[in-house]
Scaffold this active site. Structure first.
Site, short mmCIF file in Angstrom:
data_model
loop_
_atom_site.label_atom_id
_atom_site.label_comp_id
_atom_site.label_asym_id
_atom_site.label_seq_id
_atom_site.Cartn_x
_atom_site.Cartn_y
_atom_site.Cartn_z
N VAL A 109 37.88 -2.30 -107.06
CA VAL A 109 38.49 -3.04 -105.91
C VAL A 109 38.77 -2.33 -104.57
O VAL A 109 38.89 -2.94 -103.57
CB VAL A 109 39.83 -4.01 -106.31
N ALA A 111 41.96 -6.13 -115.34
CA ALA A 111 42.69 -6.64 -116.70
C ALA A 111 42.32 -6.08 -117.64
O ALA A 111 42.32 -6.79 -118.95
CB ALA A 111 42.02 -8.24 -116.37
N SER A 112 41.89 -4.77 -117.83
CA SER A 112 41.32 -4.30 -118.96
C SER A 112 42.47 -3.80 -120.00
O SER A 112 42.28 -3.45 -121.12
CB SER A 112 40.59 -2.89 -118.75
N ALA A 120 54.89 2.67 -100.43
CA ALA A 120 54.43 2.39 -99.61
C ALA A 120 53.34 1.22 -99.80
O ALA A 120 53.27 -0.05 -98.91
CB ALA A 120 53.82 3.55 -98.76
N TYR A 146 52.94 5.12 -103.60
CA TYR A 146 52.96 3.69 -104.35
C TYR A 146 53.99 2.84 -103.82
O TYR A 146 53.46 1.76 -103.45
CB TYR A 146 53.67 4.08 -105.91
N LYS A 199 53.22 -1.04 -102.29
CA LYS A 199 53.54 -2.13 -102.91
C LYS A 199 54.65 -3.02 -101.92
O LYS A 199 54.62 -4.16 -101.89
CB LYS A 199 54.43 -1.95 -104.04
P1 NAP Z 1 47.89 -0.04 -116.13
O1 NAP Z 1 48.29 -0.24 -117.72
O2 NAP Z 1 47.80 1.44 -115.72
O3 NAP Z 1 46.61 -0.64 -115.63
C1 NAP Z 1 46.00 -0.63 -114.63
C2 NAP Z 1 44.73 -1.40 -114.67
O4 NAP Z 1 44.33 -1.58 -113.05
C3 NAP Z 1 43.62 -1.05 -115.48
O5 NAP Z 1 43.20 -2.28 -115.92
C4 NAP Z 1 42.74 -0.36 -114.49
O6 NAP Z 1 41.44 -0.62 -115.02
C5 NAP Z 1 42.79 -1.19 -113.29
N1 NAP Z 1 42.28 -0.56 -112.22
C6 NAP Z 1 42.80 0.73 -111.63
N2 NAP Z 1 42.10 1.12 -110.57
C7 NAP Z 1 41.26 0.17 -110.45
C8 NAP Z 1 40.27 0.04 -109.43
N3 NAP Z 1 39.72 1.00 -108.32
N4 NAP Z 1 39.16 -1.19 -109.47
C9 NAP Z 1 39.80 -2.32 -110.39
N5 NAP Z 1 40.55 -2.02 -111.40
C10 NAP Z 1 41.42 -0.98 -111.23
O7 NAP Z 1 49.04 -0.58 -115.15
P2 NAP Z 1 50.20 -1.73 -115.30
O8 NAP Z 1 51.61 -1.14 -115.73
O9 NAP Z 1 49.50 -2.87 -116.31
O10 NAP Z 1 50.23 -2.38 -113.71
C11 NAP Z 1 49.56 -3.49 -113.62
C12 NAP Z 1 49.98 -3.68 -112.17
O11 NAP Z 1 51.53 -3.93 -112.06
C13 NAP Z 1 49.77 -2.83 -111.01
O12 NAP Z 1 49.71 -3.07 -109.76
C14 NAP Z 1 51.20 -1.94 -110.98
O13 NAP Z 1 51.39 -1.30 -109.91
C15 NAP Z 1 52.13 -3.13 -111.04
N6 NAP Z 1 53.39 -2.74 -111.50
C16 NAP Z 1 53.42 -2.45 -112.73
C17 NAP Z 1 54.85 -1.98 -113.30
C18 NAP Z 1 55.20 -1.38 -114.74
O14 NAP Z 1 56.33 -1.18 -114.90
N7 NAP Z 1 54.18 -1.25 -115.55
C19 NAP Z 1 56.32 -2.18 -112.41
C20 NAP Z 1 55.79 -2.90 -111.19
C21 NAP Z 1 54.34 -3.05 -110.81
P3 NAP Z 1 40.36 0.54 -115.40
O15 NAP Z 1 40.97 1.55 -116.72
O16 NAP Z 1 39.21 -0.11 -115.73
O17 NAP Z 1 40.27 1.46 -114.14
#
Ligand code: NAP
Length: 246
Positions: A63, A12-13, A156, A154, A158
């Site tokens: 996680v 959630a950062s 796989a 990725y 999801k």
């Molecule tokens: P993002 O901006 O890259 O943010 C990812 C978040 O995950 C960051 O807060 C990061 O925190 C955290 N994270 C990464 N590795 C971690 C770990 N090992 N333990 C705990 N926290 C971790 O990504 P987003 O676009 O917001 O995506 C959020 C979710 O939605 C993801 O699951 C992504 O696959 C999914 N999603 C996104 C999209 C899109 O278009 N953006 C589309 C489909 C699905 P730190 O920096 O502190 O590690």
């Protein structure tokens, strides 16, 4: 309203996780803002929650680490007494063509995205079973449904989340615990900023609504699934993708 509810949002950062954390807090939940490496960004999320009149705290934990997740859950239950909402949002990409993908890049993505969901669900479901209730929402992706070249690891992970979600929904339903997945399409965050402009434009051409989505548009659906209004919904995959996967 989610007053009196304790919600853990992983990753959630920033991005979608941050928007979900703020949206749940606006509904009255006490929100635990999980992060892995970005503590300062997690603090910013907490500040935004507080500016919106909400309450919460930050909590660092990788996680992908089963033992660390167990300790985090133990500490949270000791402190708050209950965990009512789990949002498995943490996720990463390590893109590359299958024929050239390293074992490390495959394992890392599956470890964070899929095993990370298992790790938190494994520990928190035990608490929710005792509580005889809870809401679990896992972030899948449109690519877990339709696939995407360059993202075999990725996609796989999801797609695996969808199987995990449906199995858990069947196991936990009799105790009043719902488990659903949300499958976003192209959402404007740091994760998608990394994509080349040509790839983003090509994706937009596949979206009936003709545009990318915002983190807040995903957060709205997640908040609905976490609410009483969704009490009779479980095992579902809700696409928030502008129609991309039709
Ligand atoms: P993002 O901006 O890259 O943010 C990812 C978040 O995950 C960051 O807060 C990061 O925190 C955290 N994270 C990464 N590795 C971690 C770990 N090992 N333990 C705990 N926290 C971790 O990504 P987003 O676009 O917001 O995506 C959020 C979710 O939605 C993801 O699951 C992504 O696959 C999914 N999603 C996104 C999209 C899109 O278009 N953006 C589309 C489909 C699905 P730190 O920096 O502190 O590690």
């Amino acid at each position: 309203m989610l007053n009196e509810k304790v919600a853990l949002v992983t990753g959630a950062s920033r991005g979608i996780g941050r928007a979900i954390a703020i949206a749940l807090a606006k509904q009255g939940a006490f929100v635990i803002v999980n992060y892995n490496g970005s503590m300062e960004k997690a603090k910013e999320t907490l500040e935004l929650i507080q500016e919106a009149g909400g309450v919460g705290e930050i909590c660092g934990c990788n996680v992908a680490d089963f033992t660390a997740c167990g300790e985090m859950v133990k500490d949270l239950v000791a402190k708050h007494g209950h965990i009512d909402i789990l949002i498995n949002n943490a996720g990463i990409t390590r893109d590359g063509l299958l024929a050239r993908m390293s074992e490390e890049d495959f394992d890392r993505v599956v470890d964070v995205n899929l095993k990370g969901c298992f790790n938190t669900m494994r520990h928190i479901s035990r608490q929710m079973l005792k509580q005889r209730g809870g809401k679990i929402i896992n972030l899948s992706s449109v690519t877990g449904i339709i696939g995407n070249p360059g993202q075999a690891n990725y996609c796989a992970s999801k797609a695996g989340i969808i199987g995990l979600t449906k199995s858990a929904a069947k196991e936990l339903g009799s105790r009043g615990i719902t488990v659903n997945a949300v499958a976003p399409g192209l959402i404007e965050t740091e994760m998608t900023e990394k994509l080349p402009e040509s790839a983003r434009e090509a994706m937009k051409e596949q979206i009936p609504l003709g545009r990318s989505g915002s983190p807040e548009e995903v957060a709205g659906v997640v908040t609905f699934l976490a609410s009483e209004a969704a009490d009779y919904i479980t095992g579902q995959v809700i696409s928030v993708d502008g129609g991309m996967a039709i």
